[in-house]
Design a protein around this motif. Structure first.
Motif, PDB file in Angstrom:
ATOM      1  N   LEU A   1       0.830  -1.206   0.000  1.00  0.00           N
ATOM      2  CA  LEU A   1       0.000   0.000   0.000  1.00  0.00           C
ATOM      3  C   LEU A   1       0.866   1.259   0.000  1.00  0.00           C
ATOM      4  O   LEU A   1       0.568   2.231  -0.716  1.00  0.00           O
ATOM      5  N   ALA A   2       1.924   1.255   0.784  1.00  0.00           N
ATOM      6  CA  ALA A   2       2.792   2.428   0.850  1.00  0.00           C
ATOM      7  C   ALA A   2       3.481   2.690  -0.483  1.00  0.00           C
ATOM      8  O   ALA A   2       3.628   3.845  -0.909  1.00  0.00           O
TER       9      ALA A   2
ATOM     10  N   ALA B   1       0.980   4.214  -3.003  1.00  0.00           N
ATOM     11  CA  ALA B   1       0.763   5.641  -2.730  1.00  0.00           C
ATOM     12  C   ALA B   1       1.950   6.463  -3.227  1.00  0.00           C
ATOM     13  O   ALA B   1       1.776   7.549  -3.818  1.00  0.00           O
TER      14      ALA B   1
ATOM     15  N   ALA C   1       1.884   6.803  -7.080  1.00  0.00           N
ATOM     16  CA  ALA C   1       0.866   7.761  -7.532  1.00  0.00           C
ATOM     17  C   ALA C   1       1.376   9.195  -7.400  1.00  0.00           C
ATOM     18  O   ALA C   1       1.193  10.026  -8.301  1.00  0.00           O
ATOM     19  N   LEU C   2       2.024   9.494  -6.286  1.00  0.00           N
ATOM     20  CA  LEU C   2       2.538  10.848  -6.086  1.00  0.00           C
ATOM     21  C   LEU C   2       3.662  11.171  -7.064  1.00  0.00           C
ATOM     22  O   LEU C   2       3.698  12.261  -7.660  1.00  0.00           O
TER      23      LEU C   2
ATOM     24  N   CYS D   1       5.649  10.359   1.767  1.00  0.00           N
ATOM     25  CA  CYS D   1       4.405   9.651   1.449  1.00  0.00           C
ATOM     26  C   CYS D   1       4.498   8.178   1.838  1.00  0.00           C
ATOM     27  O   CYS D   1       3.562   7.617   2.413  1.00  0.00           O
ATOM     28  N   TYR D   2       5.639   7.568   1.535  1.00  0.00           N
ATOM     29  CA  TYR D   2       5.855   6.157   1.878  1.00  0.00           C
ATOM     30  C   TYR D   2       5.780   5.946   3.381  1.00  0.00           C
ATOM     31  O   TYR D   2       5.056   5.066   3.868  1.00  0.00           O
TER      32      TYR D   2
ATOM     33  N   THR E   1       2.215   6.625   4.819  1.00  0.00           N
ATOM     34  CA  THR E   1       1.271   5.528   4.548  1.00  0.00           C
ATOM     35  C   THR E   1       1.542   4.347   5.477  1.00  0.00           C
ATOM     36  O   THR E   1       0.603   3.715   5.979  1.00  0.00           O
TER      37      THR E   1
ATOM     38  N   CYS F   1      -1.049   2.837   8.245  1.00  0.00           N
ATOM     39  CA  CYS F   1      -1.363   1.405   8.245  1.00  0.00           C
ATOM     40  C   CYS F   1      -0.973   0.709   9.552  1.00  0.00           C
ATOM     41  O   CYS F   1      -1.155  -0.512   9.674  1.00  0.00           O
TER      42      CYS F   1
END
Length: 535
Positions: A475-476, A479, A482-483, A516-517, A520, A524
Motif C-alpha cells: 500500500l505504501a 501511494a 501515484a505521487l 508519502c511512503y 502511509t 497502516c
C-alpha cells in the motif's frame, strides 16, 4: 584448533538492538561514501562522458575491482570472519592475533604475485574482460588504451585487498565505522584526479588511472592507525601450514561462487557489452552505480553487521537467536529495498539526467542508461536478500551449499544474457538492457535458492507478522508511485532545465515520495518500535 581459554577481550554477544546501532553506524558511513561516489561519477560524466575513452577506463577500473570484490570483500571476508570468531571464542585474543599475523603474511605475499602477473600480462587479462574489442580490428585502439590503463590500475587489487583485510579485522571486533568510511577516500582522490590531474596526461583519461593507484595507497594507510590503536595491527608471517589459514582456504573456494555470483555476472555483462555499440559499458556503469547506492548503504551494511553476530550465535549453539537475527535483517532490507526499487524504475531518466547529463553526456546517453537502470532495479530486492541470506550459511562455515546455488544462478544468467543480447537484439533491440535484465533474473534465482535452503535445513523460519508487513509495504509503495507519477506529469522536460532547476525538483520529489511512503506505513499501523527488536 586453539584450546578454550577465558579472555577479558571477548565481548559479550550482541543483542539485535546492538545490531541496529551497528547497522546505523555502517549505514551512515556508507551513505557518506555513496554520496561521494555519486559526486565522483558526476565528475566522471562531465570529464569523460560515455565515449571510447570512458569505456576503456571503466574496464581498466572494473577488472581490479572485480577481483577485489570476489576475494577481499566476498570469499575472503565470508571465510575469514567466522574462523576469526571461532579462534577468538575458543582461544582468546592471543589466538586471534596469531591468526591475523599469518593471514596477513600469506594474503599479502599471494597478492603481490597476482599483481605482478596482472601488470606483466595486462593484454591477456584485458582480452578476457573485453574480448569484443580484441576481436574487432576497428576497436583495437580502445583495447590498447584499456591495456595501458590496466597496468596502472591493477596494483589497486593488492592495495584494496589488504585494506579489505584490515577492515574485516576491525569488523570482527565490532569496529564498523572506519572500514565503512574508508571508501570516501577513494572517491575524494578520484575527484581530485579528474579535476586536477587529467590535464597533465595524454590522453587525459590516464590521469584517472593514476588516481585509482593513489587511492589504493591512501585507503590502506588510513586503516593502519586504527589497527594500532586497537592493538590489532598484524605482524605478517608467511605460514600456509597454520590450521586457521588452511581452514580459511578451504572455505574460500566455494565462497568465491557463493557470495560473489553477482560480481561474476557483471563481468559477463562487460564481456558481452564489448560486442555492443560504443557507450554500452558506460551506460551499464552509471545505471549500476545508482542501483548500488541503496544496496551499499543498507544491504551491505546489514550484512556486514550480522555476520560476526551470526557466527558467535552459531558457536554458542543458540539457533533461536540465529533465526531472530536473520528475520530482523530480512525485514530491514525489505523495508528499504522495495521503495528504492520502485523509485528507481519510476524516476530512472529524471534521476540520471539530474546527476549525469552535463559536459560530454547527452540526452541519448541518459535514455539508454535509464533502460538498464530500470532493469537493474527489478532485481534490487533480490540483490539485498542475497547479502543477508548468504551470511546464514557462512556463519555456520557452510560454503559448499551456496556454491551449488551460485552455479545454478550463473547458468541462468549466461543463458539469459546470450538469449537477450544475441538473437533477440536484432528484433527487439534489447542490447545492454538485456544484460541488466539477465542480471536481475540471476539475482532472483540465487536469492530464492538461498532462502529455500535455509528453510529446508530449519536454520531459518519466518517469524509471525510477515503477511501484514508485506501488505503495508504494498500500500505504501502504491501511494508513493501515484505521487511520483503526478510530479512527472507536472515536470516533464528534465533535459531542458539547468542544474539547479533539476536539483531542486528532484529534491522535492525524493523528499515527498519518501514522506508519502513513511506516512502511509504509519497510517497502516507500522511504528518504529517494530524495528527495535528486543535483546
Amino acid at each position: 584448533m586453539p584450546q578454550p581459554a577465558a579472555s577479558k577481550d571477548l565481548s559479550p554477544e550482541k543483542s539485535t538492538s546492538g545490531l541496529l546501532r551497528g547497522s546505523s553506524v555502517v549505514s551512515g558511513a556508507t551513505l557518506l561514501s555513496r554520496v561521494m561516489g555519486l559526486a565522483r561519477d558526476i565528475v566522471f560524466a562531465r570529464f569523460a562522458g560515455a565515449g571510447a575513452a570512458a569505456d576503456a577506463f571503466f574496464v581498466a577500473f572494473k577488472i581490479p575491482n572485480f577481483f577485489r570484490r570476489l576475494f577481499a570483500e566476498g570469499a575472503f571476508a565470508q571465510a575469514f570472519v567466522p574462523v576469526l570468531a571461532e579462534y577468538r571464542q575458543q582461544g582468546g585474543i592471543a589466538a586471534a592475533r596469531a591468526l591475523n599475523d599469518r593471514v596477513a603474511g600469506s594474503l599479502g605475499g599471494t597478492l603481490l604475485l597476482v599483481t605482478l602477473f596482472g601488470v606483466v600480462c595486462a593484454p591477456l587479462v584485458a582480452g578476457i574482460f573485453a574480448f569484443g574489442w580484441w576481436w574487432d580490428g576497428a576497436e583495437r585502439e580502445k583495447f590498447a588504451l584499456a591495456t595501458d590503463m590496466l597496468r596502472i590500475t591493477f596494483p589497486y587489487l593488492m592495495l584494496i585487498s589488504l585494506t579489505g583485510f584490515a577492515g574485516a579485522v576491525l569488523n570482527s571486533f565490532d569496529r564498523f565505522a572506519v572500514p565503512a568510511l574508508t571508501p570516501v577516500l577513494l572517491n575524494l582522490v578520484l575527484i581530485a584526479a579528474a579535476v586536477l590531474a587529467t590535464g597533465w596526461f595524454e590522453p587525459p583519461i590516464m590521469g584517472l588511472a593514476w588516481g585509482v593507484l593513489v587511492a589504493g595507497v591512501v585507503q590502506l594507510l588510513f586503516q593502519v592507525p586504527f589497527l594500532i590503536r586497537a592493538g590489532l595491527l598484524p605482524r605478517p608471517r608467511w605460514d600456509w601450514s597454520h590450521p586457521g589459514v588452511r581452514k580459511i582456504l578451504r572455505l574460500m573456494g566455494p565462497a568465491i561462487f557463493g557470495v560473489s555470483v553477482t560480481q561474476i555476472s557483471l563481468v559477463l555483462d562487460t564481456v558481452l557489452a564489448s560486442f555492443l555499440p560504443t557507450g554500452s559499458i558506460s551506460w551499464l556503469y552509471f545505471s549500476d552505480r545508482l542501483t548500488e547506492l541503496p544496496l551499499g548503504v543498507f544491504g551491505v551494511a546489514v550484512a556486514t553487521v550480522i555476520l560476526p553476530s551470526l557466527s558467535r550465535q552459531h558457536m554458542a549453539g543458540d539457533p533461536q537467536r540465529f533465526r531472530h537475527t536473520l528475520d530482523w535483517a530480512l525485514r530491514c532490507v525489505t523495508l528499504i529495498s522495495l521503495p528504492a526499487a520502485v523509485a528507481l524504475v519510476v524516476l530512472a531518466e529524471p534521476l540520471l539526467t539530474t546527476l549525469f547529463q552535463y559536459g560530454r553526456m547527452t540526452p541519448w546517453d541518459m535514455q539508454m542508461a535509464a533502460w538498464s537502470l530500470r532493469a537493474y532495479a527489478l532485481g534490487l530486492l533480490a540483490f539485498m536478500l542475497i547479502k543477508v541470506l548468504a551470511p546464514g550459511y557462512f556463519a555456520r562455515q557452510d560454503t559448499y551449499t551456496p556454491v551449488r546455488f551460485g552455479l545454478i544462478a550463473i547458468s541462468v544468467k549466461m543463458v539469459l544474457s546470450l538469449a537477450f543480447v544475441i538473437p533477440l537484439n536484432h528484433y527487439f533491440r534489447l542490447g545492454h538492457m538485456g544484460l541488466a535484465l539477465a542480471t536481475a533474473a540471476q539475482a532472483a534465482v540465487n536469492a530464492w535458492l538461498l532462502y529455500r535452503g535455509l528453510r529446508r535445513d530449519d536454520v531459518f523460519r519466518p517469524e509471525a507478522g510477515w503477511i501484514g508487513f508485506l501488505v503495508r509495504l504494498l500500500l505504501a509503495n502504491l501511494a508513493m508511485v501515484a505521487l511520483l507519477a503526478l510530479f512527472l506529469y507536472l515536470w516533464p522536460q528534465w533535459s531542458e532545465w539547468t542544474w539547479w532547476q533539476r536539483c531542486w525538483r528532484m529534491g522535492v520529489m525524493v523528499v515527498a515520495g519518501g514522506a508519502c511512503y513513511l506516512a502511509t506505513l504509519w497510517v497502516c499501523g507500522m511504528r518504529a518500535r517494530h524495528f527495535r527488536p528486543a535483546s
